[in-house]
Design a protein around this motif. Structure first.
Motif, PDB file in Angstrom:
ATOM      1  N   ARG A 314       0.075   0.958  -4.231  1.00  0.00           N
ATOM      2  CA  ARG A 314      -0.320   1.664  -3.007  1.00  0.00           C
ATOM      3  C   ARG A 314       0.247   3.074  -3.074  1.00  0.00           C
ATOM      4  O   ARG A 314       1.231   3.324  -3.783  1.00  0.00           O
ATOM      5  CB  ARG A 314       0.185   0.952  -1.751  1.00  0.00           C
ATOM      6  N   PRO A 873      -5.433  -0.630   1.453  1.00  0.00           N
ATOM      7  CA  PRO A 873      -3.981  -0.445   1.585  1.00  0.00           C
ATOM      8  C   PRO A 873      -3.221  -0.733   0.294  1.00  0.00           C
ATOM      9  O   PRO A 873      -2.162  -0.166   0.050  1.00  0.00           O
ATOM     10  CB  PRO A 873      -3.599  -1.436   2.690  1.00  0.00           C
ATOM     11  N   GLU A 874      -3.765  -1.639  -0.525  1.00  0.00           N
ATOM     12  CA  GLU A 874      -3.100  -1.985  -1.788  1.00  0.00           C
ATOM     13  C   GLU A 874      -4.169  -2.388  -2.788  1.00  0.00           C
ATOM     14  O   GLU A 874      -5.103  -3.119  -2.458  1.00  0.00           O
ATOM     15  CB  GLU A 874      -2.104  -3.123  -1.561  1.00  0.00           C
TER      16      GLU A 874
END
Length: 975
Positions: A314, A873-874
């Motif tokens: 991230r 987000p990741e």
């Protein structure tokens, strides 16, 4: 007295123990809320959540306020939105099924979710209730109060039969400490937490944490059931020096170095002035381990990040990085909110008149309209007044420093008026100017973005107004702000006035009447151009007429010459005194052709000499009362109007009311153009009647029907329509009052002198803020085009979609007459956010070497990875540390480590400054910034013969934090 001393007559105080206490009311209120939210009883059996569902799914929450005496609490229900699974339309319920929260404790599909509530990350549950102190209430710190709240929760869960875990937030809010409980049929799970600032040495590794877990569950079975382990180490990359931000901010000073190209002023800046990506977080995960497979103690560890089977990344972005385009738009928006006038900004020296011999520009029109015949007209012309005003202003600027540098001003004006480089006095210059207005328009209109101005009500991207907006924005941001804008606008208006006086068309405006689809300022410029076109046409027609009359004087006899000389002098006088005469006429440009056409017809010259202002026969029709052909007359073009004039006219017409007199007056005002056309028609068709005019002007109002004449032949007979026969019809009245006057001798429908001065006065009176508000649609138009251009280079799909949505939003914001400037400010922030995303994409592409000498599949994988980093987000790294993306990340960490730990390189020699023979072993990765260890098992508690229930311990080890979040289940029947 005896009665008073009677002991039986004494009143005893009675305590009513049936009255509910505050604590009981609080417990009852919690139960009531749980019932309202339908959280009581066992929930329908649901399958385990799918992998990644905690991140991709929709989390919802609902909240209510409850009180414990005068202390305020918020009770909030958080839950993952899921559809209940049904079997044959009936919910499957198992009598001894564990609550969903207990099932979730052992589920491995959503370990370490990147975006979720902290309780979801620590315990893996998909629904829970939190009771927390109100916004302005103190934290629950004392142990007695914490125990009181927990006992209240326990009683509420028992009474209501709720199987959703309920947590109470205790201690200071920043510590995020929660204690809670979950109850099911004969089972209970206690949620406990430990939070310390420092990690104890004996628990700084997996072995020590396993000891804590085993001691807590206290299982007496031997051998102990295996403990399932999941580990995640997070490494942070902060040093980007080896992979610096590729974009450098533009150097505005270079605009004045060497050759100053006007095109430079037409380019909006783009990008961030600082690194938009502050950190890269690499999470290395071992998702399923068992005790004994991996060693991690205070002496040795097997947990090498390169060997981790799962990598995810991230990025942490810089908060509100300075973006050039966003800054330009923000400063321009601030300019729209200013209230100072140009006089207040520039001061007395630049705007007030000095001396009786110099007249102010704003008084030019009044000077021209004064009934003073003693002063020659050339002395009172606007160009003379403007010339003296310019000299006066420049004289003052030599004393006072100009708000805007002269070189910059000249460069800006040259960009706005590129035709100024052509010698204006030459006829070629005029022709070039006229041609330049239409150059390249056909090619640009093929571009789908070219017509964006119609949606935004701005101006075409190649127009004067658009270029002016860009220059005002640049001058405001970089060359002096408000004062410089006022100075530029003053010079701009003077240039327009000069062009009007000297018959030079304004560059960058399409021919024709004002386009009401554009912004008002663009319409005003077009109106001024219309005035210049009409004035030029009149002057050219006068020259042609004068030339033909000179030739006629040489050829014709004396009497004829004298008559024509008299006519010439009379007509010449009307032209010379055009500006100050009340009788202003329209000049026909085709008189000579009409005269020749009328004289070529044989045999009927006597009747046709009376006809004037003919164009061509109309569909070979003849007049009703004669055998003469019906001719289309030369007519005046209708007066062009801008939207504010149309609105003003409609208001005037509306105020006339619905009375008969008002209706009649309204009709007369609206029939000026009709009356002019009737007079032209009468002049072109002597002996015509109203029916002839209607046949040409409004054919549908002339009804023809077949009829039988006296001889029995079928003939066509025509008559006016019913609406034309209404008594008091405006057309009939206008026809009767219309004189036989060709267009060239009619009073002008469009007084270009008056309208031009109106436009110039409107422009001169604009405050800098008014100017900015008029140009705001053009600036937003330019910003959207810039974003589209930059996005096309990087091809970011979700940004492209966002730009389309923003364009639709801008259409709604810019079309109402009164703009909502608060919403426009929010819209500018949205554009800045899109600029930031594009800038982040470029930064990541530069760091991951996207498109640089990579093979096809690898390059495609890197592009997809960078695009995902911006949206998700990741992002999972394919192949972990062994894949192409993982290799690049590994090299980034190695470069950062060497830059941080090795001695700096001598710039002169290029060699290290370390002593010879000294070797330093540099680790590839820095120490883990955060370590998360998740321990799970299923054992009987509290007795060996109890039911086997899930146990879970989530451990967080960071530099300044040590947290243990445990969920320990117990059998409440067999203990």
């Amino acid at each position: 007295m005896a009665a008073d001393n009677d002991p039986e007559s004494e009143v005893f105080e009675i305590t009513d123990f049936t009255t509910a206490s505050e604590w009981e009311r609080f417990v009852s209120r919690v139960e009531e809320v749980l019932n309202d939210w339908k959280l009581t009883g066992s929930s329908p059996l649901k399958s385990s959540p799918e992998k990644g569902e905690y991140t991709s799914g929709t989390w919802e929450e609902k909240s209510q306020e409850i009180n414990f005496a005068d202390f305020k609490f918020y009770i909030t229900h958080y839950f993952l939105k899921q559809e209940c699974e049904q079997d044959d339309g009936k919910e499957r319920l198992e009598e001894d099924a564990l609550p969903l929260a207990m099932q979730d404790l052992l589920c491995m599909n959503n370990d370490f979710p990147p975006r979720a509530h902290c309780l979801v990350r620590w315990y893996g549950i998909r629904a829970f209730v939190v009771i927390s102190p109100g916004a302005n209430c103190e934290a629950i710190i004392s142990e007695s109060k914490c125990n009181l709240l927990l006992s209240s929760v326990s009683i509420s869960l028992t009474n209501s039969g709720c199987q959703v875990p309920v947590f109470v937030q205790i201690q200071q809010k920043w510590r995020r400490i929660y204690a809670g409980e979950c109850q099911g049929p004969s089972v209970r799970t206690d949620f406990e937490m430990v939070h310390l600032r420092k990690v104890p040495n004996q628990y700084n590794h997996l072995s020590g944490l396993l000891d804590i877990f085993k001691a807590k569950i206290g299982c007496s079975l031997f051998p102990l059931p295996p403990v399932n382990i999941a580990i995640r180490f997070t490494y942070i990359l902060q040093d980007w020096q080896q992979h610096s931000w590729p974009q450098q901010p533009p150097d505005f000073d270079t605009l004045l170095g060497g050759e100053v190209g006007g095109v430079e002023f037409g380019k909006l800046p783009f990008g961030a002035c600082e690194e938009p990506i502050s950190e890269l977080h690499l999470a290395t995960t071992w998702p399923q381990l068992t005790e004994g497979i991996v060693v991690d103690n205070d002496v040795y560890s097997d947990l090498d990040p390169l060997q981790a089977p799962h990598w995810s990344v991230r990025v942490r972005t810089a908060e509100n990085p300075q973006c050039l385009l966003g800054d330009f738009l923000t400063e321009f928006y601030k300019l729209c909110c200013r209230k100072e006038s140009s006089e207040e900004v520039l001061g007395r020296g630049l705007t007030e008149e000095e001396g009786k011999e110099n007249a102010d520009i704003s008084q030019a029109l009044s000077k021209l309209t004064e009934p003073s015949a003693a002063v020659p007209i050339p002395k009172l012309s606007v160009s003379n007044i403007v010339h003296t005003a310019r000299k006066r202003i420049r004289r003052h600027r030599r004393n006072d420093e100009s708000p805007l540098n002269t070189d910059i001003l000249n460069s800006v004006l040259l960009y706005v008026f590129p035709d100024a480089a052509v010698e204006k006095p030459s006829e070629n210059g005029k022709n070039k100017t006229a041609q330049s207005n239409s150059t390249g328009t056909a090619e640009q209109e093929k571009n789908p973005d070219y017509n964006l101005f119609l949606q935004l009500k701005s101006a075409p991207s190649d127009s004067l107004t658009y270029r002016l907006a860009l220059c005002v924005c640049l001058v405001n941001y970089n060359y002096g702000g408000l004062r410089a804008v006022a100075h530029l606008w003053q010079e701009f208006v003077l240039e327009l006035r000069y062009r009007w006086e000297n018959n030079y068309l304004i560059y960058g405006l399409t021919a024709g009447p004002p386009d009401l689809r554009c912004c008002l300022l663009h319409q005003k410029f077009q109106m001024l151009n219309c005035c210049i076109e009409r004035k030029r046409a009149r002057d050219e027609a006068r020259k042609t007429s004068d030339g033909s009359k000179d030739r006629e004087r040489k050829v014709s006899g004396g009497s004829q010459n004298s008559r024509q000389a008299a006519d010439s002098s009379r007509e010449g006088k009307s032209w010379d005194s055009w500006s100050d005469s009340e009788d202003e006429f329209f000049e026909c440009l085709s008189d000579q052709g009409e005269m020749e056409a009328s004289q070529t017809e044989g045999g009927k010259e006597s009747s046709k000499t009376k006809a004037e202002g003919r164009l061509h026969p109309y569909n070979n029709l003849t007049l009703l009362n004669s055998t003469e052909l019906l001719y289309v007359p030369v007519t005046q073009e209708p007066a062009p109007m801008t939207e504010d004039l149309l609105e003003e006219q409609s208001e005037v017409l509306a105020k006339l009311g619905t009375s008969a007199e008002g209706t009649h007056l309204r009709a007369r005002m609206q029939s000026a153009c009709l009356l002019s056309d009737m007079e032209s028609f009468k002049a072109a068709n002597p002996g015509c009647v109203l029916e002839d005019f209607v046949r040409w002007y409004s054919p549908r109002d002339y009804v023809e029907e077949e009829a039988v004449d006296e001889k029995g032949d079928k003939v066509l007979k025509g008559e006016l329509s019913a609406r034309m026969k209404i008594p008091g019809n405006m057309w009939v009245e206008a026809w009767e009052t219309a004189r036989v006057t060709p267009a060239r001798r009619q009073r002008r429908l469009f007084d270009d002198t008056k309208e031009a001065e109106k436009v110039l006065h409107f422009l001169a009176m604009l405050k800098p803020a008014d100017l900015a508000r008029h140009l705001l649609p053009c600036m937003l138009h330019a910003a959207i085009l810039k974003l589209k251009e930059e996005e096309a280079v990087d091809d970011i799909p979700f940004v492209k979609k966002t730009i389309q949505q923003a364009t639709s939003q801008a259409c709604k914001l810019l079309h109402p007459p009164n703009h909502d400037y608060k919403k426009i400010e929010d819209f500018i922030n949205q554009l800045t956010a899109m600029e930031t995303v594009i800038t982040r994409a470029r930064s990541l592409k530069a760091k991951f070497a996207v498109g640089e000498d990579e093979k096809g599949e690898t390059s495609e994988e890197l592009e997809k990875f960078v695009s995902s980093l911006l949206e998700e987000p990741e992002v999972v790294v394919t192949g972990a540390g062994q894949g192409p993306t993982g290799s690049i990340i590994h090299r980034l960490f190695i470069s950062s480590q060497r830059a941080a730990l090795l001695a700096p390189v001598d710039e002169d020699t290029g060699s290290d400054r370390r002593p010879a023979g000294l070797s330093i072993k540099v680790p590839d990765f820095p120490p883990a910034a955060g370590r998360e260890i998740l321990l799970r098992t299923c054992v009987p508690r509290p007795a060996p013969y109890s039911k086997a229930l899930p146990q879970r311990l989530f451990c967080v080890l960071m530099k300044d934090e040590f947290r243990l979040a445990g969920a320990f289940s117990s059998d409440t029947s067999f203990f």
